[in-house]
Design an enzyme around this catalytic site. Structure first.
Site, short mmCIF file in Angstrom:
data_model
loop_
_atom_site.label_atom_id
_atom_site.label_comp_id
_atom_site.label_asym_id
_atom_site.label_seq_id
_atom_site.Cartn_x
_atom_site.Cartn_y
_atom_site.Cartn_z
N GLU A 1 73.31 -16.74 27.07
CA GLU A 1 74.95 -16.10 26.80
C GLU A 1 75.66 -16.70 26.18
OE1 GLU A 1 75.33 -11.64 29.96
OE2 GLU A 1 75.91 -13.81 30.59
N GLU B 1 68.61 -9.12 29.79
CA GLU B 1 69.69 -8.46 30.84
C GLU B 1 70.32 -7.15 30.29
OE1 GLU B 1 72.25 -11.43 31.86
OE2 GLU B 1 71.10 -13.48 31.28
#
Length: 334
Positions: A160, A267
């Protein structure tokens, strides 16, 4: 009538072939080793004790994602996930027939949009040294996996990273440095096996503007990668999945068209106590990724479904208080 029957069979066959047979459905289970070490027990829906990975496999999952930290501590919530932990867990999953994804955080603990802290051992290193650190660490972990008989199908270089990684040197305020670090991770991965697909991962997969901004810069700075990884958590943006799924679909399709890359939701998660809503979220996400043109939507990974709340204090797991998997996970069977 016979011709009509043959036509129907042919159309059905075309439809089946159009759906990617290699679609990845899986779970990030970085906490599992720790849960078992603290004595947590997993049960099937009939109450019989069962191995957690088998429970996930029974629900249609074929992929396991594992994070790796550089020099982690042993804290229950923020530690573990060392090279040795990851090799052991990867081999265990691989031997059960799972495909493997390795997620490099390039930190001693969690790295995400709000924190991308350098490992303590790299703290005073120059930009050039940091690039070599990324290469060495990536190569070292993947070499250990290969020695254990496991070659991951995917490797994430960074976790991320809309604001970059290895702050401050690798922040998006210093794209030249960030590109160096990402390319060093790519080079190390391909040195192990050129068939491994390298993922670069950004959060808020429904935000097309954010993704264009990041990947336009990556293109400009000649970052090498194979797959655009997306997180998709309606909970964190305080909207229901039904309000954002079209934005996710649009963004994935745009990424494929704009950059010529494959995409993957690496995710996803829904609220553990809203079973039906989470089931709907998963079914809709899987459908959206499957519908990406030319089979360029590679799969969907649930983040820590087994991380039951009494153990993890995490609201977006998909496990029940009695140690049984949530019926929400049945979306992966469908």
């Amino acid at each position: 009538m016979k011709k009509l029957h043959l036509l129907a069979v042919a159309l059905l066959t075309i439809g089946l072939h159009a759906q990617n047979p290699n679609f990845a459905k899986g779970a990030d289970v970085g906490w599992l080793d720790q849960m078992e070490a603290t004595g947590y027990k997993f049960y099937d829906t009939d109450g019989t004790p069962k191995e957690c990975l088998q429970l996930l496999k029974d629900r249609g999952m074929n992929t396991i994602r594992l994070r790796v930290f550089v020099n982690p501590n042993d804290d229950k919530a923020s530690g573990h996930c060392s090279k040795d932990d990851v090799v052991r867990m990867s081999k265990r999953a691989h031997d059960m027939g799972f495909r493997i994804m390795i997620d490099f955080h390039y930190s001693d603990s969690w790295a995400d949009p709000g924190k991308q802290f350098k490992p303590a051992a790299w703290k005073d290193h120059s930009v050039v040294q940091l690039g070599q650190d990324v290469y060495n660490h990536t190569f070292d972990v993947l070499s250990a996996l290969k020695k254990a008989g496991v070659t991951p199908e995917w490797v994430q270089v960074g976790n991320e990273i809309p604001g970059g990684m290895l702050w401050p040197e690798g922040s998006t305020k210093n794209w030249k440095n960030l590109a160096l670090f990402l390319n060093k991770g790519y080079e190390a991965t391909k040195a192990i096996d050129p068939k491994i697909k390298v993922i670069v991962h950004v959060d808020q997969g429904n935000d097309n503007k954010k993704f264009r901004k990041f990947y336009d810069k990556a293109t400009k700075h000649q970052v090498q990668y194979d797959v655009i990884g997306l997180s998709y958590y309606p909970f964190w943006i305080k909207k229901d999945w039904s309000e954002t799924i079209d934005d996710l679909r649009h963004n994935m399709n745009d990424m494929v068209e704009r950059y010529g890359k494959e995409v993957m939701v690496v995710e996803v998660g829904g609220e553990y106590n809203k079973i039906e809503n989470t089931h709907q979220l998963l079914a809709a996400t899987i459908k959206a990724v499957r519908e990406v043109p030319d089979n360029k939507g590679l799969g969907v990974i649930y983040w820590e479904p087994q991380g039951e709340k009494s153990w993890s204090h995490y609201d977006l797991s998909a496990w029940q208080a009695d140690g049984k998997p949530s019926p929400a996970l049945d979306a992966f069977k469908e």
